[in-house]
Write a protein that holds these residues in place. Structure first.
Motif, PDB file in Angstrom:
ATOM      1  N   SER A   1     130.628   3.486   0.278  1.00 31.60           N
ATOM      2  CA  SER A   1     129.057   2.700  -0.205  1.00 31.60           C
ATOM      3  C   SER A   1     128.223   3.404  -0.448  1.00 31.60           C
ATOM      4  CB  SER A   1     129.234   1.526   1.105  1.00 31.60           C
ATOM      5  OG  SER A   1     128.211   2.597   2.257  1.00 31.60           O
ATOM      6  N   GLY A   2     127.933   4.926  -0.224  1.00 30.72           N
ATOM      7  CA  GLY A   2     126.916   5.952  -0.903  1.00 30.72           C
ATOM      8  C   GLY A   2     126.766   6.103  -1.428  1.00 30.72           C
ATOM      9  N   THR A   3     125.492   6.906  -2.280  1.00 29.30           N
ATOM     10  CA  THR A   3     125.862   7.693  -3.252  1.00 29.30           C
ATOM     11  C   THR A   3     126.343   8.559  -3.678  1.00 29.30           C
ATOM     12  OG1 THR A   3     123.980   6.078  -3.585  1.00 29.30           O
ATOM     13  CG2 THR A   3     123.841   8.001  -5.646  1.00 29.30           C
ATOM     14  N   LEU A   4     126.902   9.450  -4.611  1.00 35.17           N
ATOM     15  CA  LEU A   4     127.280  10.572  -5.615  1.00 35.17           C
ATOM     16  C   LEU A   4     126.632  11.199  -6.426  1.00 35.17           C
ATOM     17  CD1 LEU A   4     131.034  11.075  -7.107  1.00 35.17           C
ATOM     18  CD2 LEU A   4     128.784  11.982  -8.151  1.00 35.17           C
ATOM     19  N   SER A   5     126.103  11.965  -6.292  1.00 35.38           N
ATOM     20  CA  SER A   5     124.591  12.818  -6.788  1.00 35.38           C
ATOM     21  C   SER A   5     125.471  14.070  -7.562  1.00 35.38           C
ATOM     22  CB  SER A   5     123.531  12.821  -6.151  1.00 35.38           C
ATOM     23  OG  SER A   5     123.270  11.493  -6.051  1.00 35.38           O
ATOM     24  N   LEU A   6     125.625  13.885  -8.926  1.00 37.47           N
ATOM     25  CA  LEU A   6     125.568  15.947  -8.786  1.00 37.47           C
ATOM     26  C   LEU A   6     124.925  15.901 -10.432  1.00 37.47           C
ATOM     27  CD1 LEU A   6     129.204  15.282  -9.367  1.00 37.47           C
ATOM     28  CD2 LEU A   6     128.320  16.577  -7.712  1.00 37.47           C
ATOM     29  N   THR A   7     124.551  17.302 -10.636  1.00 35.00           N
ATOM     30  CA  THR A   7     123.742  17.987 -11.868  1.00 35.00           C
ATOM     31  C   THR A   7     124.639  19.065 -11.994  1.00 35.00           C
ATOM     32  OG1 THR A   7     121.556  17.621 -10.533  1.00 35.00           O
ATOM     33  CG2 THR A   7     121.697  19.599 -11.909  1.00 35.00           C
ATOM     34  N   CYS A   8     124.354  18.988 -13.656  1.00 36.13           N
ATOM     35  CA  CYS A   8     125.143  20.126 -14.185  1.00 36.13           C
ATOM     36  C   CYS A   8     123.960  20.465 -15.280  1.00 36.13           C
ATOM     37  CB  CYS A   8     125.830  19.751 -15.001  1.00 36.13           C
ATOM     38  SG  CYS A   8     126.606  20.819 -16.623  1.00 36.13           S
ATOM     39  N   ALA A   9     123.879  22.251 -14.682  1.00 35.28           N
ATOM     40  CA  ALA A   9     123.413  23.168 -15.110  1.00 35.28           C
ATOM     41  C   ALA A   9     123.684  23.721 -16.496  1.00 35.28           C
ATOM     42  CB  ALA A   9     123.007  24.429 -14.361  1.00 35.28           C
ATOM     43  N   VAL A  10     122.731  23.341 -17.633  1.00 36.36           N
ATOM     44  CA  VAL A  10     123.334  24.257 -18.972  1.00 36.36           C
ATOM     45  C   VAL A  10     122.854  24.713 -19.217  1.00 36.36           C
ATOM     46  CG1 VAL A  10     123.619  23.584 -21.253  1.00 36.36           C
ATOM     47  CG2 VAL A  10     123.458  22.005 -19.785  1.00 36.36           C
ATOM     48  N   SER A  11     123.314  26.634 -19.176  1.00 38.19           N
ATOM     49  CA  SER A  11     122.646  28.001 -20.165  1.00 38.19           C
ATOM     50  C   SER A  11     123.278  28.413 -21.485  1.00 38.19           C
ATOM     51  CB  SER A  11     123.292  29.358 -18.928  1.00 38.19           C
ATOM     52  OG  SER A  11     124.127  28.770 -18.607  1.00 38.19           O
TER      53      SER A  11
END
Lengths: 122, 112
Positions: free
Chosen positions: A15-25
């Motif tokens: 019931s929570g939130t999944l948070s992901l980040t993608c760093a681009v280089s």
């Protein structure tokens, strides 16, 4: 050389939130490409979650649309995934990828992150 | 959603022999611009998928010429001329004609 790197918690609560980040280089998030999230599970295989353009225009999988937001941060050259109201069914390997847009044609997902495992459990 | 059906799901091949994987789409993947919006990917064990073929028949950068893609409308084929040990993995087709983008269920290639 273009590289994508996912980051974020490996565990999310039901019931929570999944948070992901993608760093681009090696490429600018403001280039003429779309930036996507794809996930993989043993039962459902590869599932497209959605994509975003640097303008902020986004497309989502209708099966997830009510729970997904993909955003872009041009200052950090990153894009992010937020998936709300998660359940065990959202346990998967999450990949970010670049959709190579050349002269008006989509020439495949040519660069992928290594993937990050997210488990939904209490 | 466009459904992609791959066959076979498992493909044992001896080294040096050819291999062929089929991908059938529930609707035509021919865009009005004349291009076929079907890609092929290979996923080696423990790795991310990697692009092999885009727009039906174009090899991605760095992909050996023993890989080729063909097809029209709803029927597509990935061919490997002479299978090598490094070709072991799962092969997926993917349609990019319309969202949601969808993938086939995968074909596992193994060496006999």
């Amino acid at each position: 050389q273009v590289q994508l790197q996912e980051s974020g918690p490996g565990l999310a609560k039901p019931s929570g939130t999944l948070s992901l980040t993608c760093a681009v280089s090696g490429d600018s998030i403001s280039s003429n490409n779309w930036w996507s999230w794809v996930r993989q599970t043993p039962t459902k295989g590869l599932q497209w979650i959605g994509e975003i353009y640097h303008s902020g225009s986004a497309n989502y999988n209708p099966s997830l649309k009510s729970r997904v937001i993909i955003s872009v941060d041009k200052s950090k050259n990153t894009f992010s995934l937020n998936l709300t109201s998660v359940t065990a069914a959202d346990t998967a390997i999450y990949y970010c990828a670049r959709s190579n847009f050349v002269r008006g044609l989509i020439e495949g997902y040519d660069y992928w992150g290594q993937g990050t495992v997210v488990t939904v459990a209490s | 959603d466009i459904v992609l059906t791959q066959s076979p799901l498992s493909l044992p091949v001896a080294p040096g022999e050819p291999a062929s994987i089929s991908c059938r789409s529930s609707q035509s993947l021919l865009n009005t611009n004349g291009y076929l919006y079907l890609d092929w990917y290979m996923q080696k064990p423990g790795q991310s998928p990697q692009l092999l073929i885009y727009l039906g028949s174009n090899r991605a950068s760095g992909v050996p010429d023993r890989f080729s893609g063909s097809g029209s409308g709803t029927d597509f084929t990935l061919r490997i001329n002479r299978v090598e040990a490094e070709d072991v993995g799962v092969y997926y087709c993917m349609q990019a004609l319309q969202t949601p983008i969808t993938f086939g269920q995968g074909t596992r290639l193994e060496i006999k």
